[in-house]
Structure formats: structure tokens, C-alpha cells
Write a protein that holds these residues in place. Structure first.
Motif, mmCIF file in Angstrom:
data_model
loop_
_atom_site.group_PDB
_atom_site.id
_atom_site.type_symbol
_atom_site.label_atom_id
_atom_site.label_comp_id
_atom_site.label_asym_id
_atom_site.label_seq_id
_atom_site.Cartn_x
_atom_site.Cartn_y
_atom_site.Cartn_z
ATOM 1 N N VAL A 33 6.978 -1.905 -7.361
ATOM 2 C CA VAL A 33 7.154 -2.665 -5.992
ATOM 3 C C VAL A 33 8.480 -3.561 -6.219
ATOM 4 N N LEU A 34 9.579 -3.327 -5.283
ATOM 5 C CA LEU A 34 10.680 -4.096 -5.447
ATOM 6 C C LEU A 34 10.569 -5.227 -4.446
ATOM 7 N N ILE A 35 10.674 -6.331 -4.905
ATOM 8 C CA ILE A 35 11.038 -7.718 -3.811
ATOM 9 C C ILE A 35 12.279 -8.021 -4.027
ATOM 10 N N ASP A 36 12.952 -7.957 -2.999
ATOM 11 C CA ASP A 36 14.616 -8.449 -3.124
ATOM 12 C C ASP A 36 15.196 -7.618 -4.402
ATOM 13 N N LYS A 37 14.914 -6.205 -4.557
ATOM 14 C CA LYS A 37 15.868 -5.287 -5.316
ATOM 15 C C LYS A 37 15.236 -5.648 -6.890
ATOM 16 N N THR A 44 11.774 -14.967 3.760
ATOM 17 C CA THR A 44 12.048 -13.799 4.043
ATOM 18 C C THR A 44 12.511 -12.915 2.684
ATOM 19 N N HIS A 45 11.979 -11.600 2.768
ATOM 20 C CA HIS A 45 12.192 -10.572 1.534
ATOM 21 C C HIS A 45 12.217 -9.512 1.965
ATOM 22 N N ILE A 46 12.937 -8.557 1.186
ATOM 23 C CA ILE A 46 13.218 -7.161 1.633
ATOM 24 C C ILE A 46 12.237 -6.409 0.481
ATOM 25 N N ILE A 47 11.352 -5.545 0.965
ATOM 26 C CA ILE A 47 10.381 -5.060 0.150
ATOM 27 C C ILE A 47 10.700 -3.485 0.270
ATOM 28 N N SER A 48 10.432 -2.692 -1.125
ATOM 29 C CA SER A 48 10.886 -1.369 -1.173
ATOM 30 C C SER A 48 10.036 -0.916 -2.293
ATOM 31 N N LEU A 49 9.810 0.459 -2.721
ATOM 32 C CA LEU A 49 9.409 0.815 -3.753
ATOM 33 C C LEU A 49 10.470 1.630 -4.598
ATOM 34 N N LYS A 50 10.043 1.480 -5.901
ATOM 35 C CA LYS A 50 10.896 2.004 -7.017
ATOM 36 C C LYS A 50 10.964 3.700 -6.840
ATOM 37 N N ASN A 85 1.001 -1.233 0.150
ATOM 38 C CA ASN A 85 0.095 -0.193 -0.105
ATOM 39 C C ASN A 85 0.858 1.219 0.007
ATOM 40 N N PHE A 86 0.368 2.278 -0.652
ATOM 41 C CA PHE A 86 1.148 3.541 -0.890
ATOM 42 C C PHE A 86 0.010 4.422 -1.585
ATOM 43 N N LYS A 135 11.733 -5.457 5.876
ATOM 44 C CA LYS A 135 12.252 -6.850 5.989
ATOM 45 C C LYS A 135 10.724 -7.657 6.338
ATOM 46 N N ILE A 136 10.436 -8.755 5.588
ATOM 47 C CA ILE A 136 9.147 -9.327 6.053
ATOM 48 C C ILE A 136 9.464 -10.789 5.728
ATOM 49 N N ILE A 137 8.505 -11.738 6.282
ATOM 50 C CA ILE A 137 8.452 -12.986 6.376
ATOM 51 C C ILE A 137 7.052 -13.356 5.583
ATOM 52 N N LEU A 138 7.167 -13.889 4.465
ATOM 53 C CA LEU A 138 5.871 -14.458 3.634
ATOM 54 C C LEU A 138 5.527 -15.590 3.946
ATOM 55 N N ALA A 139 4.351 -16.001 4.690
ATOM 56 C CA ALA A 139 4.084 -17.524 5.093
ATOM 57 C C ALA A 139 2.536 -17.533 5.260
ATOM 58 N N THR A 140 1.835 -18.724 4.841
ATOM 59 C CA THR A 140 0.451 -19.011 5.046
ATOM 60 C C THR A 140 -0.455 -17.654 4.735
ATOM 61 N N THR A 141 -0.139 -17.183 3.352
ATOM 62 C CA THR A 141 -1.001 -16.251 2.852
ATOM 63 C C THR A 141 -1.882 -16.792 1.546
ATOM 64 N N SER A 142 -3.020 -16.144 1.068
ATOM 65 C CA SER A 142 -3.472 -16.330 0.041
ATOM 66 C C SER A 142 -3.998 -15.392 -0.675
ATOM 67 N N PRO A 143 -4.668 -15.470 -2.087
ATOM 68 C CA PRO A 143 -4.895 -14.225 -2.720
ATOM 69 C C PRO A 143 -5.897 -13.368 -2.071
ATOM 70 N N LEU A 144 -6.856 -14.117 -1.228
ATOM 71 C CA LEU A 144 -7.800 -13.276 -0.345
ATOM 72 C C LEU A 144 -7.405 -12.796 0.731
ATOM 73 N N ARG A 145 -5.982 -13.254 1.326
ATOM 74 C CA ARG A 145 -5.408 -12.620 2.471
ATOM 75 C C ARG A 145 -3.961 -12.606 2.372
ATOM 76 N N PRO A 146 -3.642 -11.665 1.693
ATOM 77 C CA PRO A 146 -2.278 -11.394 1.247
ATOM 78 C C PRO A 146 -1.541 -10.700 2.408
ATOM 79 N N ARG A 147 -0.316 -10.980 2.605
ATOM 80 C CA ARG A 147 0.642 -10.072 3.595
ATOM 81 C C ARG A 147 0.416 -8.767 3.274
ATOM 82 N N GLU A 148 0.080 -7.674 4.115
ATOM 83 C CA GLU A 148 -0.011 -6.347 3.776
ATOM 84 C C GLU A 148 1.276 -5.484 4.334
ATOM 85 N N VAL A 149 1.812 -4.747 3.366
ATOM 86 C CA VAL A 149 2.935 -4.045 3.667
ATOM 87 C C VAL A 149 2.691 -2.575 3.480
#
Length: 71
Positions: free
Chosen positions: A14-18, A34-40, A7-8, A52-66
Motif C-alpha cells: 500500500v502506497l500512502i503519498d507514494k 489528506t493523503h493519496i492512496i494507491s497499490l504497489k 482492501n484488495f 484521495k482521502i481525508i483521514l480523521a477521527t479514526t481508531s484501530p478498531l474503526r479505521p478508514r476503509e479504502v
């Protein structure tokens, strides 16, 4: 596969691991783990510069929000 929503107040790449993986406001896919998230940039008008986030146990209807804030 895991799912992420960045979200922005403006549309931005969106950069995931550069590597650009999509745009803000879209459901993005990434491998579990584990991933590093940033914006272009420019401009670098957001905070924090990266998260720095950890992605696990997500779904298209319940994504990890940053969320990045505009400064």
C-alpha cells in the motif's frame, strides 16, 4: 495518529503519498489529513489507480476503509 485499512483481493503493498507503508489487509497508521492512496504495482490490475482521502477521527478498531477492485 489515524488508521487506515486498504482492501484488495490479493496481498499488495500500500502506497500512502507514494511511499510503501504496509500491506493490504493490515491496519496502517498515517498522520491526520489528506493523503493519496494507491497499490504497489506491477501488475497494474486494479481500479481506481489512486484515491484521495481525508483521514480523521479514526481508531484501530474503526479505521478508514479504502477498497480497490481487481480488473
Amino acid at each position: 495518529m489515524e488508521y487506515l485499512l486498504v482492501n484488495f483481493p490479493e496481498e499488495r503493498g500500500v502506497l500512502i503519498d507514494k511511499v510503501v507503508q504496509g500491506r493490504t489487509g493490515e491496519i496502517l497508521e498515517a498522520e491526520k489529513g489528506t493523503h493519496i492512496i494507491s497499490l504497489k504495482a506491477p501488475p497494474k490490475n486494479f481500479h481506481p489507480k489512486k484515491k484521495k482521502i481525508i483521514l480523521a477521527t479514526t481508531s484501530p478498531l474503526r479505521p478508514r476503509e479504502v477498497t480497490f477492485e481487481k480488473i
